[in-house]
Design a protein around this motif. Structure first.
Motif, PDB file in Angstrom:
ATOM      1  N   LYS A  55      15.325  24.556  75.955  1.00  0.00           N
ATOM      2  CA  LYS A  55      15.154  23.274  75.238  1.00  0.00           C
ATOM      3  C   LYS A  55      15.878  22.158  75.955  1.00  0.00           C
ATOM      4  O   LYS A  55      16.869  22.383  76.650  1.00  0.00           O
ATOM      5  CB  LYS A  55      15.728  23.381  73.837  1.00  0.00           C
ATOM      6  CG  LYS A  55      14.841  24.144  72.913  1.00  0.00           C
ATOM      7  CD  LYS A  55      15.193  23.889  71.473  1.00  0.00           C
ATOM      8  CE  LYS A  55      14.436  24.914  70.653  1.00  0.00           C
ATOM      9  NZ  LYS A  55      14.495  24.693  69.254  1.00  0.00           N
TER      10      LYS A  55
ATOM     11  N   ASP B 104      23.353  18.472  66.365  1.00  0.00           N
ATOM     12  CA  ASP B 104      21.966  18.716  65.944  1.00  0.00           C
ATOM     13  C   ASP B 104      21.217  19.508  67.026  1.00  0.00           C
ATOM     14  O   ASP B 104      20.438  20.424  66.721  1.00  0.00           O
ATOM     15  CB  ASP B 104      21.284  17.365  65.684  1.00  0.00           C
ATOM     16  CG  ASP B 104      20.019  17.499  64.855  1.00  0.00           C
ATOM     17  OD1 ASP B 104      19.907  18.481  64.092  1.00  0.00           O
ATOM     18  OD2 ASP B 104      19.138  16.626  64.969  1.00  0.00           O
TER      19      ASP B 104
ATOM     20  N   GLU C 191      22.307  23.105  66.885  1.00  0.00           N
ATOM     21  CA  GLU C 191      21.676  23.786  65.735  1.00  0.00           C
ATOM     22  C   GLU C 191      20.200  24.055  66.002  1.00  0.00           C
ATOM     23  O   GLU C 191      19.651  25.067  65.562  1.00  0.00           O
ATOM     24  CB  GLU C 191      21.808  22.911  64.484  1.00  0.00           C
ATOM     25  CG  GLU C 191      23.197  22.969  63.870  1.00  0.00           C
ATOM     26  CD  GLU C 191      23.212  22.452  62.444  1.00  0.00           C
ATOM     27  OE1 GLU C 191      22.531  21.443  62.193  1.00  0.00           O
ATOM     28  OE2 GLU C 191      23.907  23.067  61.616  1.00  0.00           O
ATOM     29  N   SER C 192      19.542  23.156  66.732  1.00  0.00           N
ATOM     30  CA  SER C 192      18.098  23.287  66.974  1.00  0.00           C
ATOM     31  C   SER C 192      17.776  24.519  67.821  1.00  0.00           C
ATOM     32  O   SER C 192      16.631  24.976  67.847  1.00  0.00           O
ATOM     33  CB  SER C 192      17.554  22.033  67.674  1.00  0.00           C
ATOM     34  OG  SER C 192      17.812  22.079  69.068  1.00  0.00           O
TER      35      SER C 192
ATOM     36  N   SER D 189      18.459  27.458  67.330  1.00  0.00           N
ATOM     37  CA  SER D 189      18.073  28.641  66.538  1.00  0.00           C
ATOM     38  C   SER D 189      16.700  28.456  65.887  1.00  0.00           C
ATOM     39  O   SER D 189      16.254  29.311  65.129  1.00  0.00           O
ATOM     40  CB  SER D 189      19.131  28.921  65.468  1.00  0.00           C
ATOM     41  OG  SER D 189      19.241  27.792  64.613  1.00  0.00           O
ATOM     42  N   ARG D 190      16.054  27.307  66.175  1.00  0.00           N
ATOM     43  CA  ARG D 190      14.721  27.056  65.603  1.00  0.00           C
ATOM     44  C   ARG D 190      13.673  27.078  66.725  1.00  0.00           C
ATOM     45  O   ARG D 190      13.998  26.779  67.872  1.00  0.00           O
ATOM     46  CB  ARG D 190      14.695  25.689  64.897  1.00  0.00           C
ATOM     47  CG  ARG D 190      15.686  25.594  63.729  1.00  0.00           C
ATOM     48  CD  ARG D 190      15.435  24.347  62.904  1.00  0.00           C
ATOM     49  NE  ARG D 190      15.717  23.108  63.613  1.00  0.00           N
ATOM     50  CZ  ARG D 190      16.884  22.451  63.561  1.00  0.00           C
ATOM     51  NH1 ARG D 190      17.884  22.929  62.831  1.00  0.00           N
ATOM     52  NH2 ARG D 190      17.046  21.337  64.218  1.00  0.00           N
ATOM     53  N   PRO D 191      12.409  27.377  66.380  1.00  0.00           N
ATOM     54  CA  PRO D 191      11.413  27.519  67.456  1.00  0.00           C
ATOM     55  C   PRO D 191      10.923  26.196  68.056  1.00  0.00           C
ATOM     56  O   PRO D 191      10.574  26.141  69.225  1.00  0.00           O
ATOM     57  CB  PRO D 191      10.253  28.243  66.756  1.00  0.00           C
ATOM     58  CG  PRO D 191      10.430  27.976  65.296  1.00  0.00           C
ATOM     59  CD  PRO D 191      11.890  27.784  65.057  1.00  0.00           C
ATOM     60  N   GLU D 192      10.901  25.093  67.265  1.00  0.00           N
ATOM     61  CA  GLU D 192      10.253  23.870  67.764  1.00  0.00           C
ATOM     62  C   GLU D 192      11.133  23.137  68.790  1.00  0.00           C
ATOM     63  O   GLU D 192      12.348  23.287  68.775  1.00  0.00           O
ATOM     64  CB  GLU D 192       9.880  22.938  66.600  1.00  0.00           C
ATOM     65  CG  GLU D 192      11.012  22.375  65.816  1.00  0.00           C
ATOM     66  CD  GLU D 192      11.514  23.310  64.697  1.00  0.00           C
ATOM     67  OE1 GLU D 192      11.085  24.471  64.625  1.00  0.00           O
ATOM     68  OE2 GLU D 192      12.372  22.860  63.921  1.00  0.00           O
TER      69      GLU D 192
ATOM     70  N   PHE E 172      13.323  20.165  70.587  1.00  0.00           N
ATOM     71  CA  PHE E 172      14.214  19.152  70.029  1.00  0.00           C
ATOM     72  C   PHE E 172      13.429  17.844  69.912  1.00  0.00           C
ATOM     73  O   PHE E 172      12.634  17.509  70.780  1.00  0.00           O
ATOM     74  CB  PHE E 172      15.430  18.967  70.937  1.00  0.00           C
ATOM     75  CG  PHE E 172      16.478  18.070  70.340  1.00  0.00           C
ATOM     76  CD1 PHE E 172      17.190  18.473  69.218  1.00  0.00           C
ATOM     77  CD2 PHE E 172      16.751  16.827  70.890  1.00  0.00           C
ATOM     78  CE1 PHE E 172      18.159  17.645  68.662  1.00  0.00           C
ATOM     79  CE2 PHE E 172      17.720  16.004  70.338  1.00  0.00           C
ATOM     80  CZ  PHE E 172      18.425  16.402  69.222  1.00  0.00           C
ATOM     81  N   TRP E 173      13.685  17.100  68.831  1.00  0.00           N
ATOM     82  CA  TRP E 173      12.812  15.969  68.494  1.00  0.00           C
ATOM     83  C   TRP E 173      12.895  14.818  69.488  1.00  0.00           C
ATOM     84  O   TRP E 173      11.893  14.122  69.701  1.00  0.00           O
ATOM     85  CB  TRP E 173      13.072  15.486  67.063  1.00  0.00           C
ATOM     86  CG  TRP E 173      14.386  14.808  66.804  1.00  0.00           C
ATOM     87  CD1 TRP E 173      15.622  15.366  66.902  1.00  0.00           C
ATOM     88  CD2 TRP E 173      14.590  13.453  66.404  1.00  0.00           C
ATOM     89  NE1 TRP E 173      16.586  14.446  66.566  1.00  0.00           N
ATOM     90  CE2 TRP E 173      15.989  13.267  66.253  1.00  0.00           C
ATOM     91  CE3 TRP E 173      13.756  12.372  66.126  1.00  0.00           C
ATOM     92  CZ2 TRP E 173      16.553  12.051  65.865  1.00  0.00           C
ATOM     93  CZ3 TRP E 173      14.316  11.169  65.737  1.00  0.00           C
ATOM     94  CH2 TRP E 173      15.696  11.010  65.611  1.00  0.00           C
TER      95      TRP E 173
END
Ligand SMILES: NC(=O)c1ccc[n+]([C@@H]2O[C@H](COP(=O)([O-])OP(=O)(O)OC[C@H]3O[C@@H](n4cnc5c(N)ncnc54)[C@H](O)[C@@H]3O)[C@@H](O)[C@H]2O)c1
Length: 337
Positions: A118, A297, A300-301, A303-306, A308-309
């Motif tokens: 990411k 943030d 933390e991201s 651990s999520r699949p999407e 980073f914004w």
């Protein structure tokens, strides 16, 4: 609780102190290495934080295999270093701008979208409490349709600021001046708050730093946003002092005024004020207080699949606005990617 992320900082210059502070105070992370091509800055950071120092990102990655690298180097190094990290499967927090040229930015967008790792770009002012409140108000519909907006960055930079770090004043290493280095944050907020920019009309010039820097110290723009709103933007480094950054937004049923705090004034006479909960002081006041929020943030991201914004594709929007101004102000200019 899982083990902290093992993170490294590449580029130990002025802004790195903000990254080191954020890492030190974040329970999700642990600093494991630093990197700088400048031996003095590398050794100082290595000694201060008691971690090994490396002269290149590839040596660092080979030796310590970090989970995340923070890249805070001169602009011409952003894309090449971020691509090297992504190709090695290392997540990246990259300082703005995305890259020093469109071509380098495009290469990084492609690398990011083809990578399992990411990457997030440091447009930390999107995390300022008053800016978040402005975004929520605009999305809530309470203000009605946006009519137009203006933004200003009226600041002062000295000859010494550039003599101390010559890359900041060159096309080859900085990729531009005021727009790429300082005003980019406010341009990013204007396009984030008002919508993607479809057309840019702008000019740029060197007003008071001619002979010191090659790049611009003053610029003015008109932005046409998707949805029909237009905004004007003026920025300079030729002011006597650093005035507060401003964004004023006029809408059908009220106005938003961002000058540090947010003041929302509604047609029925109601006034709402949102203040920043964390304040930055000294030199850091210009950078805001939100780096630590963005960095947390990002951690933390992981651990999520999407993605980073604030992705390379998102950061590419502001790079394009700035490059469009340069095309108009400096026709024929060519910076090698
Ligand atoms: N987000 C913000 O608010 C904010 C504020 C200030 C600076 N910045 C950004 O941070 C970055 C650094 O700015 P700065 O003012 O700290 O610059 P700086 O010149 O003080 O520091 C950059 C450091 O990177 C090192 N470096 C250059 N190439 C390298 C490489 N290939 N590998 C390892 N190290 C390398 C340099 O030796 C230097 O020590 C820039 O992208 C700048 O735009 C962001």
């Amino acid at each position: 609780m899982s083990a902290p992320l093992r993170v490294a900082v590449v580029g130990c210059g002025d802004v790195s102190s903000v990254h080191f502070d954020a890492i030190a105070h974040d329970p999700l992370a642990e600093l494991v290495a630093v990197c700088d091509t400048d031996a003095g800055r590398r050794e100082a950071a290595s000694a201060r934080y008691s971690v090994p120092g490396f002269a290149s990102i590839s040596e660092l990655i080979d030796a310590v295999h970090p989970d995340v690298v923070h890249i805070s180097t001169s602009h011409d190094q952003h894309a090449v270093l971020a691509i090297a990290a992504l190709e090695a499967g290392v997540n990246v927090i990259l300082e703005k701008p995305l890259a020093h040229t469109r071509e380098a930015g495009d290469a990084l967008v492609a690398a990011a979208e083809g990578s399992g790792a990411k990457i997030g770009i440091c447009f930390q002012n999107r995390y300022n409490t008053p800016v978040r409140a402005a975004k929520e108000l605009l999305e809530s519909g309470r203000l009605g349709k946006v009519v137009g907006a203006s933004g200003t960055v009226i600041w002062h930079r000295t000859r010494e600021y550039y003599e101390d770090r010559p890359w900041r004043g060159t096309w080859a290493n900085g990729g531009g001046g005021l727009l790429m280095n300082q005003a980019i944050h406010t341009l990013d907020l204007l396009q984030w708050l008002l919508g993607d920019v479809q057309k840019v009309t702008g000019g740029a010039a060197t007003r008071t730093l001619a002979g010191v820097i090659e790049v611009e110290d003053t610029a003015d723009l008109v932005l046409e946003h998707a949805g029909g709103a237009r905004s004007t933007f003026f920025a300079t480094l030729s002011n006597a002092v650093n005035d507060p950054v401003t964004i004023e937004i006029a809408a059908e049923r009220g106005t938003l005024s961002l000058r540090g705090d947010l003041v929302a004034t509604f047609a029925d006479g109601t006034v709402e004020t949102v203040t920043e909960t964390v304040t930055a002081t000294g030199e850091r006041a210009y950078w805001g207080a939100s780096h630590a929020r963005l960095i947390h943030d990002f951690y933390e991201s992981l651990s999520r699949p999407e993605p980073f914004w604030i992705s390379p594709r998102e950061a590419r929007k502001t790079l394009e606005i700035i490059q469009s101004v340069y095309d108009q102000a400096y026709p024929g200019r060519h910076v090698v990617a």
